[in-house]
Design a protein around this motif. Structure first.
Motif, PDB file in Angstrom:
ATOM      1  N   VAL A  81     -11.023 -10.319 -15.198  1.00 36.40           N
ATOM      2  CA  VAL A  81      -9.960  -9.726 -14.379  1.00 36.40           C
ATOM      3  C   VAL A  81     -10.344  -8.300 -14.009  1.00 36.40           C
ATOM      4  O   VAL A  81     -10.285  -7.896 -12.845  1.00 36.40           O
ATOM      5  N   ASP A  82     -10.734  -7.517 -15.013  1.00 33.48           N
ATOM      6  CA  ASP A  82     -11.178  -6.137 -14.807  1.00 33.48           C
ATOM      7  C   ASP A  82     -11.978  -5.749 -16.041  1.00 33.48           C
ATOM      8  O   ASP A  82     -11.391  -5.451 -17.086  1.00 33.48           O
ATOM      9  N   LEU A  85     -11.318  -2.178 -17.580  1.00 36.03           N
ATOM     10  CA  LEU A  85     -10.008  -2.102 -18.222  1.00 36.03           C
ATOM     11  C   LEU A  85     -10.004  -2.909 -19.519  1.00 36.03           C
ATOM     12  O   LEU A  85      -9.430  -2.481 -20.531  1.00 36.03           O
ATOM     13  N   LEU A 159      -1.658  -3.638 -18.312  1.00 39.88           N
ATOM     14  CA  LEU A 159      -2.169  -3.569 -16.939  1.00 39.88           C
ATOM     15  C   LEU A 159      -2.999  -4.806 -16.588  1.00 39.88           C
ATOM     16  O   LEU A 159      -2.951  -5.290 -15.453  1.00 39.88           O
ATOM     17  N   LEU A 160      -3.733  -5.322 -17.563  1.00 40.19           N
ATOM     18  CA  LEU A 160      -4.500  -6.552 -17.338  1.00 40.19           C
ATOM     19  C   LEU A 160      -3.560  -7.737 -17.113  1.00 40.19           C
ATOM     20  O   LEU A 160      -3.829  -8.605 -16.275  1.00 40.19           O
ATOM     21  N   ILE A 162      -0.509  -7.582 -15.890  1.00 46.00           N
ATOM     22  CA  ILE A 162       0.104  -7.412 -14.566  1.00 46.00           C
ATOM     23  C   ILE A 162      -0.880  -7.767 -13.458  1.00 46.00           C
ATOM     24  O   ILE A 162      -0.533  -8.441 -12.485  1.00 46.00           O
ATOM     25  N   LYS A 163      -2.124  -7.341 -13.623  1.00 47.83           N
ATOM     26  CA  LYS A 163      -3.137  -7.578 -12.590  1.00 47.83           C
ATOM     27  C   LYS A 163      -3.533  -9.048 -12.507  1.00 47.83           C
ATOM     28  O   LYS A 163      -3.739  -9.587 -11.415  1.00 47.83           O
ATOM     29  N   SER A 164      -3.621  -9.714 -13.653  1.00 39.97           N
ATOM     30  CA  SER A 164      -4.084 -11.105 -13.674  1.00 39.97           C
ATOM     31  C   SER A 164      -3.004 -12.086 -13.246  1.00 39.97           C
ATOM     32  O   SER A 164      -3.287 -13.098 -12.626  1.00 39.97           O
ATOM     33  N   ARG A 165      -1.757 -11.777 -13.611  1.00 35.25           N
ATOM     34  CA  ARG A 165      -0.626 -12.670 -13.364  1.00 35.25           C
ATOM     35  C   ARG A 165      -0.811 -14.042 -14.020  1.00 35.25           C
ATOM     36  O   ARG A 165      -0.262 -15.049 -13.568  1.00 35.25           O
ATOM     37  N   ARG A 169       4.570 -11.100 -15.163  1.00 38.32           N
ATOM     38  CA  ARG A 169       4.314  -9.657 -15.138  1.00 38.32           C
ATOM     39  C   ARG A 169       5.360  -8.876 -15.915  1.00 38.32           C
ATOM     40  O   ARG A 169       5.090  -7.764 -16.369  1.00 38.32           O
ATOM     41  N   TYR A 173       5.045  -5.281 -18.139  1.00 36.28           N
ATOM     42  CA  TYR A 173       5.874  -4.075 -18.076  1.00 36.28           C
ATOM     43  C   TYR A 173       6.538  -3.798 -19.427  1.00 36.28           C
ATOM     44  O   TYR A 173       6.668  -2.641 -19.844  1.00 36.28           O
ATOM     45  N   ARG A 225      -3.349 -17.616 -11.084  1.00 37.95           N
ATOM     46  CA  ARG A 225      -2.446 -16.968 -10.146  1.00 37.95           C
ATOM     47  C   ARG A 225      -2.104 -17.891  -8.987  1.00 37.95           C
ATOM     48  O   ARG A 225      -2.831 -18.824  -8.664  1.00 37.95           O
TER      49      ARG A 225
END
Length: 235
Positions: A81-82, A85, A159-160, A162-165, A169, A173, A225
């Motif tokens: 994903v990142d 991160l 954050l991973l 949220i970004k990956s879904r 999400r 948070y 996703r």
């Protein structure tokens, strides 16, 4: 079962193991054995229930090991994903393990003082009990310091998410708030100890973010996703 869902459940089960083992020394042992403001009574309880106290020490060691496996597993899960991160999450999460291992030395010292080994003959009973209380207090302060990393590693993890879904999400948070709650506990425990209990009461519902994330990973797993993005299959 897809590879993604399988890997998510493996990570969730490891995280679940961590949430089951860690509270034994963190919450149960102090509640069962420690008497606030009475070192003699605490020493008596530890001596009477020595096996329980030793299991608490072992529990901290197991927690450190499981924490290391957890951070590696989550890094493996999110690295596509990142990668940067995910690496940041791994480094911050890794710090948990040495802190747990070093902190067991405070409990080992406290237990030696309770047992009154021959080489401690220069100290009378009251002095040994005072030193025992000091090491137990140091253990507690080390936990307050460790909360810095308990909070920081959750931020890149959130954050991973949220970004990956791969999971809702909302859980990401919530984990951000969970991480901030740990940071607030660290600040109150180290800098403003008079407000630690108040901060703890406010932080408690935010700390349930980890529980929600763990249960979702174990029960629901993860899914690609909606835009079709999925991590490549691992060889």
């Amino acid at each position: 079962m897809t590879t993604l869902k399988r890997d998510a459940r493996i990570a969730g089960l490891i995280y679940l193991a961590l949430t089951l083992v860690a509270p034994f020394r963190l919450i149960y042992i102090p509640g069962a054995l420690f008497v606030h403001g009475d070192a003699a009574a605490t020493a008596h309880n530890i001596a009477t229930h020595e096996l329980m106290f030793r299991l608490g020490i072992f529990g901290d060691l197991v927690t450190g090991v499981v924490s290391l496996f957890l951070t590696f597993t989550l890094y493996h899960f999110f690295k596509d994903v990142d990668k940067k991160l995910a690496a940041l999450m791994f480094v911050l999460g890794f710090m948990d393990t040495p802190l747990y291992f070093f902190n067991t030395l405070n409990d080992v010292a406290a237990l030696l003082l309770v047992n009154g080994a021959d080489f401690l003959g220069a100290f009378d009973q009251a002095q040994r009990e005072g030193l025992m209380a000091l090491f137990l207090r140091m253990h507690g302060q080390a936990i307050s310091c460790a909360e810095m990393f308990w909070g920081l590693w959750l931020i890149p993890l959130a954050l991973l998410i949220i970004k990956s879904r791969f999971v809702p999400r909302l859980l990401g948070y919530w984990l951000i708030l969970n991480g901030l709650a740990y940071l607030a506990l660290c600040v109150s425990g180290v800098v403003f100890p008079a407000y630690e209990d108040t901060v703890s009461q406010i932080a408690f519902p935010l700390q349930l973010g980890e529980v929600a994330f763990v249960l979702w990973m174990v029960i629901m797993g993860a899914k690609p996703r909606a835009d079709g993005f999925a991590m490549p299959a691992q060889g």
